[in-house]
Design a protein around this motif. Structure first.
Motif, PDB file in Angstrom:
ATOM      1  N   GLU A  74      14.128   6.010  -5.593  1.00 49.88           N
ATOM      2  CA  GLU A  74      15.037   6.707  -5.012  1.00 49.88           C
ATOM      3  C   GLU A  74      14.538   8.061  -4.257  1.00 49.88           C
ATOM      4  OE1 GLU A  74      19.902   7.662  -4.835  1.00 49.88           O
ATOM      5  OE2 GLU A  74      18.867   6.514  -6.324  1.00 49.88           O
ATOM      6  N   LYS A  75      14.012   8.670  -5.193  1.00 48.21           N
ATOM      7  CA  LYS A  75      13.572  10.228  -4.923  1.00 48.21           C
ATOM      8  C   LYS A  75      12.212  10.368  -4.851  1.00 48.21           C
ATOM      9  CE  LYS A  75      17.701  12.068  -7.617  1.00 48.21           C
ATOM     10  NZ  LYS A  75      18.002  13.160  -8.669  1.00 48.21           N
ATOM     11  N   LEU A 107       0.824  -1.245   0.049  1.00 46.42           N
ATOM     12  CA  LEU A 107       0.231  -0.028  -0.087  1.00 46.42           C
ATOM     13  C   LEU A 107       0.845   1.186  -0.066  1.00 46.42           C
ATOM     14  CD1 LEU A 107      -1.817  -2.189   1.391  1.00 46.42           C
ATOM     15  CD2 LEU A 107      -3.167  -0.608   2.484  1.00 46.42           C
ATOM     16  N   THR A 108       0.701   2.250  -0.920  1.00 46.42           N
ATOM     17  CA  THR A 108       1.546   3.311  -1.238  1.00 46.42           C
ATOM     18  C   THR A 108       1.098   4.286  -0.077  1.00 46.42           C
ATOM     19  OG1 THR A 108       1.912   2.952  -3.236  1.00 46.42           O
ATOM     20  CG2 THR A 108       2.274   5.123  -2.485  1.00 46.42           C
ATOM     21  N   VAL A 109       2.034   5.105   0.845  1.00 46.00           N
ATOM     22  CA  VAL A 109       1.706   6.171   1.643  1.00 46.00           C
ATOM     23  C   VAL A 109       2.575   7.381   1.314  1.00 46.00           C
ATOM     24  CG1 VAL A 109       0.384   4.889   3.376  1.00 46.00           C
ATOM     25  CG2 VAL A 109       3.116   5.111   3.557  1.00 46.00           C
ATOM     26  N   LYS A 110       2.506   8.277   1.821  1.00 46.02           N
ATOM     27  CA  LYS A 110       3.426   9.388   1.831  1.00 46.02           C
ATOM     28  C   LYS A 110       4.621   9.339   2.743  1.00 46.02           C
ATOM     29  CE  LYS A 110       0.129  12.455   2.368  1.00 46.02           C
ATOM     30  NZ  LYS A 110      -0.586  13.820   2.360  1.00 46.02           N
ATOM     31  N   LYS A 111       5.870   9.604   2.622  1.00 48.84           N
ATOM     32  CA  LYS A 111       7.148   9.243   3.397  1.00 48.84           C
ATOM     33  C   LYS A 111       6.619   9.991   4.857  1.00 48.84           C
ATOM     34  CE  LYS A 111      11.045   8.928   0.445  1.00 48.84           C
ATOM     35  NZ  LYS A 111      12.260   9.546   0.112  1.00 48.84           N
TER      36      LYS A 111
END
Length: 537
Positions: A110-111, A87-91
């Protein structure tokens, strides 16, 4: 219908994942993603696809960012090579999630400003963790607004989207992945592409009006009649209510919070989604694809496509003319896409071209106790066919010597005389009655309260309906409605000290105390037999 080009990679991935429960959980998450981003199948911002390079991987990308993924890795990470959910979340969410030790974080690039939260199948319960879900859902809304990357090399697989929306299709895919010979044996028609020449659907839809309303009193099986439409999975169901609007039904602007800022996005309603489902059954990815096709191809493909049904329960509880708005004209059979006089219009919010495909069928139910057909908008009546659903006493049995069919006929004849045919009682009120105790429950909890509503607590009329009026000849203990007290002039004077002006003779009533207290053994069977059978003197 699945196409072989799209079907096989998806089946291969499901087969390698080899975990039906995990596959279903992933597609459940994918359905939630679809509802949150509110983008149709074929939208350029979505790419749902099985991986071409890695077997056992299915991913969902939004605006070229990975948003959701399932895979069975061949190595390490969760320790046993078990199925993983990404699941993708913000850093910035990593700190909020740091207390959940079982989570693994992996940079997407990486970025990138986003990271993938990896959860193994053994910790699948964490998928419902409130903090994780909040971080993921906030990220999805941000990804929809992003256009930072591209172009994307993956190819959208519309079957992945459809499987998230259609439980029956997903079940077929899982079965076929488990046993590929099903297709060869012809046991699963929805997963085998048929030659176009044989792709005809003349059976049910040929005899079905494009717009149909089933109307009748409560309990006549109107909602039950919708069940067959739901069996093949090509149906959408909605229940109207008084505050239902065009913005919820077709499209409207809804406020959302994104990054502590209120934004307004256009959200598609169930009617719009039903039209999308219908044209996708004809092989179109979007409405734009359908409208950009030639009229001849559009007519041929929509005529041969399977039917999709939009089922509207309690259709008359909303302001139907307001809910359908400018689409009321497009509902006509000859004005639909693919028909002889096809029309389309521009939607007011999105400014998209929009039409109603000819393989979409609208079926509604209408309770006539709420509103008579005569009170419906004339434009609506002209565009819909109406089919009356009447009480069917013939489906009822005789129990404990009580003739339920005759009981229902007698009650309904009295109601029709005192009110009208729209307020009869349907057979469904009595279909589950197997003994006298069940019948007592039904009268106490359902039929008598319904009669109270019908007659606005005019208990003398309720007595007439139930045969409890003195002239019918029931013994007092057999009556369901008792006269509690008659106020004569002397009784009124004792109560008030005088006789109030303009007061007629007052009679108060009560429900038989034995019925009210569930003392059903104190109610003789004649209590119900004498409703329809006049005692002989």
């Amino acid at each position: 219908m699945l196409t072989e080009t799209y079907q096989q990679p998806l089946l291969d991935s499901i087969r390698v994942i080899d975990h039906p429960e995990a596959v279903r959980r992933f597609f459940g998450l994918l359905k939630e993603l679809i509802d949150i981003v509110n983008l149709p199948n074929g939208d350029a911002r979505l790419v749902f696809s099985p991986s071409r390079r890695e077997k056992g991987v299915i991913s969902a990308d939004i605006n070229f960012f990975q948003a959701l993924r399932i895979q069975r890795p061949p190595h390490r990470r969760t320790g046993r090579g078990e199925v993983e959910y990404h699941l993708t979340v913000k850093k910035s969410c990593q700190e909020r999630l740091a207390s959940i030790e079982e989570l693994v974080f992996e940079p997407i690039t990486e970025k990138s400003d986003y990271v993938a939260v990896i959860i193994g199948q053994s910790n699948a319960h964490l998928l419902t963790h409130i903090t994780l879900r909040s971080c993921w859902e906030d990220c999805l809304l941000e990804l929809v607004e992003s256009n930072k990357r591209g172009p994307h090399s993956a190819r959208h697989n519309s079957d992945v989207y459809r499987a998230a929306e259609d439980e029956a299709l997903l079940s077929d895919l899982i079965r076929l992945a488990d046993d590929p010979t099903l297709a060869e044996r012809g046991q699963n028609g929805t997963t085998v592409e048929e030659p176009e020449a044989d792709y005809e659907t003349e059976s049910a839809s040929a005899q079905q009006p494009h717009n149909l309303i089933l109307f009748g009193p409560p309990g006549t099986g109107k909602t039950f009649a919708l069940q067959p439409y739901l069996q093949d999975g090509n149906a959408s169901l909605i229940t109207f209510h008084p505050s239902y609007s065009y913005e919820e039904f077709v499209e409207g602007i809804r406020p959302e919070v994104l990054g502590n800022q209120i934004t307004y996005r256009i959200r598609k309603g169930i009617f719009h989604k039903a039209c999308m489902s219908a044209i996708q059954l004809a092989g179109y990815g979007t409405l734009a694809d359908c409208l950009n096709d030639t009229p001849e191809n559009r007519h041929r493909r929509l005529r041969k496509a399977p039917a999709h049904y939009l089922l509207i329960d309690e259709v008359n509880r909303a302001n139907v003319a307001s809910v359908f708005g400018d689409l009321i004209t497009l509902l006509e059979a000859d004005k639909r896409l693919g028909a002889e006089n096809e029309l389309w219009l521009t939607l007011p919010y999105s400014q998209e071209r929009f039409g109603v495909p000819m393989n979409l069928f609208v079926v509604g139910t209408m309770n006539t106790t709420d509103r008579s057909i005569a009170l419906l908008d004339i434009a609506l009546r002209r565009r819909f066919s109406f089919r009356e659903m009447v009480p069917d006493p013939g489906v009822l049995p005789i129990i404990d010597g009580i003739d339920l069919p005759q009981l229902l006929r007698t009650i309904n004849e009295r109601i029709e005389y005192l009110l009208d045919r729209d307020h009869q009682i349907g057979h469904a009120y009595l279909t589950n009655v197997t003994n006298q105790a069940d019948l007592c429950d039904t009268f106490r909890d359902r039929i008598i309260p319904l009669l109270q509503e019908y007659f606005f607590n005019d208990w003398s009329k309720i007595q007439l309906v139930l045969g409890d009026n003195p002239s019918w000849g029931k013994d007092p203990e057999q009556r369901l409605i008792w006269v509690r007290k008659k106020y004569t002039a002397s009784a009124t004077t004792r109560l008030f000290g005088e006789i109030p002006e303009s007061v007629d003779e007052i009679v108060t009533y009560e429900i038989n105390p034995h019925l009210h207290r569930s003392e059903y053994d104190q109610l003789p069977v004649e209590t119900f037999i004498r409703i329809y059978q006049k005692p002989t003197l």
